[in-house]
Motif scaffolding. Sequence first.
Motif, mmCIF file in Angstrom:
data_model
loop_
_atom_site.group_PDB
_atom_site.id
_atom_site.type_symbol
_atom_site.label_atom_id
_atom_site.label_comp_id
_atom_site.label_asym_id
_atom_site.label_seq_id
_atom_site.Cartn_x
_atom_site.Cartn_y
_atom_site.Cartn_z
ATOM 1 N N ASP D 447 0.844 -1.183 0.000
ATOM 2 C CA ASP D 447 0.000 0.000 0.000
ATOM 3 C C ASP D 447 0.878 1.230 0.000
ATOM 4 O OD1 ASP D 447 -2.543 -0.943 -0.182
ATOM 5 O OD2 ASP D 447 -2.542 -1.568 1.920
ATOM 6 N N PHE D 448 0.289 2.306 -0.474
ATOM 7 C CA PHE D 448 1.056 3.530 -0.548
ATOM 8 C C PHE D 448 1.435 3.971 0.863
ATOM 9 C CE2 PHE D 448 1.325 8.185 -1.263
ATOM 10 C CZ PHE D 448 2.465 8.111 -2.024
ATOM 11 N N ALA D 449 2.733 4.228 1.028
ATOM 12 C CA ALA D 449 3.247 4.362 2.385
ATOM 13 C C ALA D 449 3.003 5.738 2.988
ATOM 14 C CB ALA D 449 4.736 4.040 2.383
ATOM 15 N N HIS D 450 2.737 6.726 2.151
ATOM 16 C CA HIS D 450 2.690 8.088 2.675
ATOM 17 C C HIS D 450 1.257 8.537 2.916
ATOM 18 C CE1 HIS D 450 6.939 8.650 1.548
ATOM 19 N NE2 HIS D 450 6.614 7.755 0.637
ATOM 20 N N LYS D 451 1.156 9.575 3.688
ATOM 21 C CA LYS D 451 -0.155 10.119 3.975
ATOM 22 C C LYS D 451 -0.665 10.865 2.734
ATOM 23 C CE LYS D 451 -2.233 13.210 7.374
ATOM 24 N NZ LYS D 451 -2.569 14.250 6.448
ATOM 25 N N VAL D 452 -1.918 10.697 2.429
ATOM 26 C CA VAL D 452 -2.461 11.334 1.234
ATOM 27 C C VAL D 452 -3.509 12.350 1.632
ATOM 28 C CG1 VAL D 452 -3.655 10.960 -0.922
ATOM 29 C CG2 VAL D 452 -2.070 9.253 -0.080
ATOM 30 N N ASN D 453 -3.263 13.609 1.302
ATOM 31 C CA ASN D 453 -4.281 14.627 1.516
ATOM 32 C C ASN D 453 -5.201 14.671 0.314
ATOM 33 O OD1 ASN D 453 -3.019 15.469 3.913
ATOM 34 N ND2 ASN D 453 -1.545 16.617 2.701
ATOM 35 N N GLU D 454 -6.317 15.331 0.504
ATOM 36 C CA GLU D 454 -7.253 15.388 -0.607
ATOM 37 C C GLU D 454 -6.775 16.385 -1.658
ATOM 38 O OE1 GLU D 454 -11.874 15.971 -1.654
ATOM 39 O OE2 GLU D 454 -11.089 16.852 0.176
ATOM 40 N N VAL D 455 -6.948 16.018 -2.910
ATOM 41 C CA VAL D 455 -6.582 16.934 -3.986
ATOM 42 C C VAL D 455 -7.788 17.827 -4.262
ATOM 43 C CG1 VAL D 455 -5.825 17.092 -6.363
ATOM 44 C CG2 VAL D 455 -5.104 15.175 -4.952
ATOM 45 N N PRO D 456 -7.588 19.161 -4.279
ATOM 46 C CA PRO D 456 -8.734 20.042 -4.480
ATOM 47 C C PRO D 456 -9.449 19.765 -5.793
ATOM 48 C CG PRO D 456 -6.817 21.289 -3.823
ATOM 49 C CD PRO D 456 -6.369 19.901 -4.016
ATOM 50 N N LYS D 457 -10.740 20.068 -5.789
ATOM 51 C CA LYS D 457 -11.569 19.808 -6.960
ATOM 52 C C LYS D 457 -11.050 20.520 -8.216
ATOM 53 C CE LYS D 457 -15.179 17.258 -5.688
ATOM 54 N NZ LYS D 457 -14.404 16.684 -4.600
ATOM 55 N N MET D 458 -10.561 21.744 -8.019
ATOM 56 C CA MET D 458 -10.088 22.527 -9.174
ATOM 57 C C MET D 458 -8.963 21.800 -9.888
ATOM 58 S SD MET D 458 -11.308 25.778 -9.481
ATOM 59 C CE MET D 458 -10.257 27.200 -9.462
ATOM 60 N N LEU D 459 -8.048 21.250 -9.106
ATOM 61 C CA LEU D 459 -6.918 20.540 -9.688
ATOM 62 C C LEU D 459 -7.409 19.327 -10.472
ATOM 63 C CD1 LEU D 459 -5.372 22.360 -7.749
ATOM 64 C CD2 LEU D 459 -3.898 20.453 -7.202
ATOM 65 N N GLN D 460 -8.357 18.631 -9.858
ATOM 66 C CA GLN D 460 -8.872 17.444 -10.528
ATOM 67 C C GLN D 460 -9.557 17.814 -11.832
ATOM 68 O OE1 GLN D 460 -11.276 15.210 -7.841
ATOM 69 N NE2 GLN D 460 -9.567 14.761 -6.484
ATOM 70 N N LEU D 461 -10.327 18.900 -11.772
ATOM 71 C CA LEU D 461 -11.038 19.328 -12.971
ATOM 72 C C LEU D 461 -10.050 19.660 -14.075
ATOM 73 C CD1 LEU D 461 -13.877 19.726 -13.865
ATOM 74 C CD2 LEU D 461 -13.710 22.129 -13.252
ATOM 75 N N ALA D 462 -8.964 20.356 -13.721
ATOM 76 C CA ALA D 462 -7.963 20.712 -14.720
ATOM 77 C C ALA D 462 -7.390 19.454 -15.369
ATOM 78 C CB ALA D 462 -6.842 21.528 -14.078
ATOM 79 N N LEU D 463 -7.142 18.441 -14.553
ATOM 80 C CA LEU D 463 -6.613 17.191 -15.102
ATOM 81 C C LEU D 463 -7.611 16.540 -16.046
ATOM 82 C CD1 LEU D 463 -4.895 15.711 -11.948
ATOM 83 C CD2 LEU D 463 -3.791 16.591 -13.972
ATOM 84 N N VAL D 464 -8.890 16.576 -15.651
ATOM 85 C CA VAL D 464 -9.907 15.955 -16.501
ATOM 86 C C VAL D 464 -9.961 16.659 -17.856
ATOM 87 C CG1 VAL D 464 -12.368 15.576 -16.760
ATOM 88 C CG2 VAL D 464 -11.268 15.060 -14.609
ATOM 89 N N ILE D 465 -9.901 17.996 -17.824
ATOM 90 C CA ILE D 465 -9.931 18.737 -19.087
ATOM 91 C C ILE D 465 -8.764 18.301 -19.978
ATOM 92 C CG2 ILE D 465 -9.698 21.020 -20.119
ATOM 93 C CD1 ILE D 465 -11.051 22.138 -17.608
ATOM 94 N N GLY D 466 -7.586 18.175 -19.364
ATOM 95 C CA GLY D 466 -6.423 17.746 -20.134
ATOM 96 C C GLY D 466 -6.625 16.384 -20.755
ATOM 97 N N MET D 467 -7.157 15.454 -19.963
ATOM 98 C CA MET D 467 -7.365 14.105 -20.492
ATOM 99 C C MET D 467 -8.304 14.145 -21.686
ATOM 100 S SD MET D 467 -7.648 11.408 -17.398
ATOM 101 C CE MET D 467 -8.334 12.306 -16.039
#
Lengths: 505, 79, 122, 492
Positions: D447-467
């Motif tokens: 499993d991923f060893a590090h702590k994962v914070n939530e990625v803000p919605k804006m960042l996710q949206l930007a990634l989706v647009i790119g995809m």
Amino acid sequence: MAEKTVVAIQIIIVLFPIIMAPVIMYSNRISDKLRNGLSVLTAAFTFVLTMTLYPFIKNGGVVQHSLFEIIPNLEISIRLDLLSFSLASLASFVWLLATPYSLAYMSKEHACGRYYPVLIFTLGSCQGIFFAGDLFSLFVFFELMSIIAYILVIHEQTEEALKAGYKYLVMTIIGGLALFFGMIIIFELGGTVSLGVGPIIQEESVLGLVAFICFLIGFGMKAGMFPLHVWLPDAHPVAPSPASALLSGIMLKTGAYGLIRVVFFVYSFQLLHAFDWDDILAVLAVITILLGSAVALTQTDIKRRLAYSSISQMGYVLLGLSIFNTNAITGAIFHIFSHAFMKSALFLAAGSIIWKTGKRNIADLRGIGHQMPITMGCFALAALSMIGIPPLSGFLSKWTLALGALDVGMPGFVLVLLISSLLNALYYLPIIIPAFFELPGELTIKHHGDVHHEPRIKIEEAAPLMLLAIVLLASCTLFFGLTPNNIAYGLSRLTAAFLLGGGGL
Amino acid sequence: MTELLNVLLLLFLIVCAIGVAYIRDLLSAVILFSAFGLIMALIWQQLSAPDVAMVEAALGTGVAALLMIAAISKTRREE
Amino acid sequence: MEMLSRLIHNYFYLAAIILFVIGMHTMLTHSNMVKKVIAMNIMDTSVFLLFVAIGYVRGGKPPIIDGIGETLYVNPLPGALILTGIVVAVSISAYALSLIIKIQRAYGTVDCDEICQIRGDE
Amino acid sequence: MALAEHLPALIVITPLSCAFMAPLLYRRHALASGYMVLLSLLITLVMSALLLLKVNREGPLSYQMGNWSPPWGIEYLADPLRLYMLVVVIAVSLWVFFYALKDLEHELRREVIGWYYTLYLLLVASMAAMTMTNDLFNLFVLMEICAISSCAIITIKQDRECLEAGFKYLILSAMGTGCYLLGIAMLYMVTGHLNFEYLQNELSTAVAIYPLNVFTAAALFIVAFGTKAALFPLHVWLPDAHASAPSPSSAMLSGLVIKIYAFSLFLILYQVFPRSLLDSLPLSEIVLWLAALGVMFGSIYAMMQKDLKKMLAYSSIGQIAIIFMGIGLDQRLALVGGLYHIAVHAVTKGMLFMAAGAIIYATGVRKISDLAGIGRAMPLVLAAFTIGSASMIGIPGTGGLISKWYLALGALEIGRSLFVLVVLSSSLLNAIYYLPIVINAFMSEEDFAHKVNEVPKMLQLALVIGMIFIVVAGVFPRPLILLLGEAVANFF
């Protein structure tokens, strides 16, 4: 059936599993039962849909339909002819059997939520390969299938599996690039990559030869052709057994299918013949046959031995392809069928044994026939068919191939077939004979002082779903060998005539 | 006559440039650079471009050298 | 030979190119950052010299129209361009110098080689 | 409509004027300032699109700054080719800014974010102007603005690596502009013009009288733009600069800034030098071979990296070389491929840097080896990374395939199969270093060893647009390809 309906059915056959894959992935969260049910349902539905195309094909129908243009002169199109139908029906049939088999087999495995969607997705992309109407879409689905199948290869996620998977992936990408190179040369020379316009390359040129070699590399890689087979013996054994059966039974054939398409639809086979380009194929095929069989002898892991055997069997198909007459092509295509049945049966049987007993080493399989008589009986049937014992389908395909070789006055090829059959016997019989005529290893040791006492071995068969798949596949080898006028052989004959007659163009 | 003066000035320029490259004391290098700039301004005057000459004298030599000296005072003097 | 005489004839161009090469060489070979900035200025100024020399017309007067009806002016366009150029060059060096001060704070040195060493040690 | 006539100027002025308002507004209202920047970029994008439509309908538009007509005044030319680049620049900047809005809060101190907006808009304005300007000296000034602002968005983070990388970038870019200015001087000496069109007319005769000047200028231009665009072997500044910068800056720099210089070199080679000169000099040949080397070396260097962002930066060297190859092959189809790759790679590399940024945002992990198993923790981000990798490799269905297709086709057309092999081996090399990351991320057992914070919605949206864009570029490239094909047709 109207052409429009046929096209629609084809699109559904390709897209339905691809769309179902995420659905299955999602259903995994709801319940395992739902996931399993959906998987089997999808496989079955695909099979039924594929079979509905049969009447159309029987009437000699050919469909070539362009869907949309990506860039000028490069379009995604769909094609249905005898060849694509033969392969598509075969693929969906084996999938139909392998999916229920997986239900039982995978009950002991981890990460089923990943396995089923991938399995079903691969089905869709496989059908896509067979229904592709141009080299580009063929390439797209070919790459899609190869890359997705990677997940099947590394399913166990052991060190060994990851290593084999990496090798598989790198080879796949090299193959993909070779295909891309070949395709772009064809596009440059002919201005199109459609399979529906007749042989695109009709004149000899250096670039044409380069492209041909590229196709040999790209498709030959998938078909396990020497010297590009190196990934195969690593990748096939590490996958879960139903996946191995599909990898060996169907996905190897996509490479052969691609080569058939290239030989008959991209080049004119008269050209290949006139400039002896087909000799490259023949030489590689002979080496593949002999090398595969010879190395299989040295393997001690049952699945590895089966994998090497696949290499040599694919050599037959390539060999048949390099001889341009009806008998040889019929033999090659029929061997695609019979090898699919035999090898899937063998892998599934081996999988059952591993599933039930955990034994992979051939030396440990002594007496297994007493414990799992039905499974091992089917294994024996398929193995005998591999060797080419008369009433089985393996015999029929080899016989036809040999006839084809003799027709063109190449008795050397017949000799190769005979040697390879002998080698087949040498590595299959040592599995079968001890399995039935010796006692299990641990029992022999325990009772060595008391030979007269016949120990009772409890019959422990694998789960019924698994047995069903194995028995059906094994009986297929018997059925298609006993009745020479069966559907598979008939299709092969028709297809061979169709290909040699110019592909109905 | 003016030709000779021009050539002399240009030679001076080159000497200054080489000097900047060789002197290890940065402050001296900056001073040499100012000299370079001023000679350049003179040459531009010779070339009938008085506007450029003025800007060079003020900005290229004055401001730039001042900034460099400031930078040197915050860092170190020798190379 | 002909080329040599042409070069000597156009001694402004020659000097400008020599200065350009000196500046570029100093900029790329010396590891001290302030030195690099000085050299950068020399390099830029030499190109400006070339520009102004191109615009020069032998015996031409500055392009200032004073109503007396001079006939021969030097080309004013290079001068105008160079004014822009000088301003840009000065702003670049101002920016570079401010960076140098920050680098001094971060690394305690403004020598590229030493910084490389520090980063290599990390 | 009167306003439509001034669109080329407005496109530059809008971000420029907002650049100076942003930090003022930021002090009062941080959020409003960000949205104002977003809005101004959106308006600019709409204007660019309108201009493209207008030009496509009515033919190229020449705009004279301040009504000074060329050869003295500065001319902005809006033809389909330049507007294609303009739209790419503005659209990608808008998209990256969308991402930057949230990401910056994490990477920068609050006080400097307002200034970051200024620098960002300055960069956008200078790049927008660079696509349209038809004047060599104006291009020089814009290049300097672009250099300062791009350098500043690297160093604004003010940690040690950024400062050092920024300084290296500044010095090498000063060398580049120095060479460029010398090149202009050489051309000005023999022609007396700075306007592209006038230069081209004059050069065809001038080259016979002063061949040396013209040749030197050409060589200087290649060095200058080669340095700026990180053409091998002038790429040394790039990896540090792009890897250490804040993620939005990396996305901008790798995605757009190096391409704008490649595009400028292309314009100068094809619009300033007359065709006869291009045929007689081995200019394109030099560019071609450097590009071929760059493709190989960039990928090989990338393979050796341990830091995720550094690997992406090295991979940019290989990818920019692909664009240069399209220019160097000097063939219509290859050129279309190279130009198409500008857009594709801008989005792909931008998205990869965004994904890397999002990973750093959520987990703080930068090392490639630490990414094992992260796919299950951040599926969307890694999906974006996967699609980006696929496009880098050129897997069917992504834009990367289309540009490679055209490049290969162009190379075959003029019988240079060797370069097809170079393109293909770049795909293979890309696969070798991108795929293990993706595979490890999704398949790794632990499993991923590090702590994962939530990625803000804006960042996710930007990634989706790119995809979405990458897939659309791979499946429906037809209109763009046709546009480019027409636009470059008159160069041959």
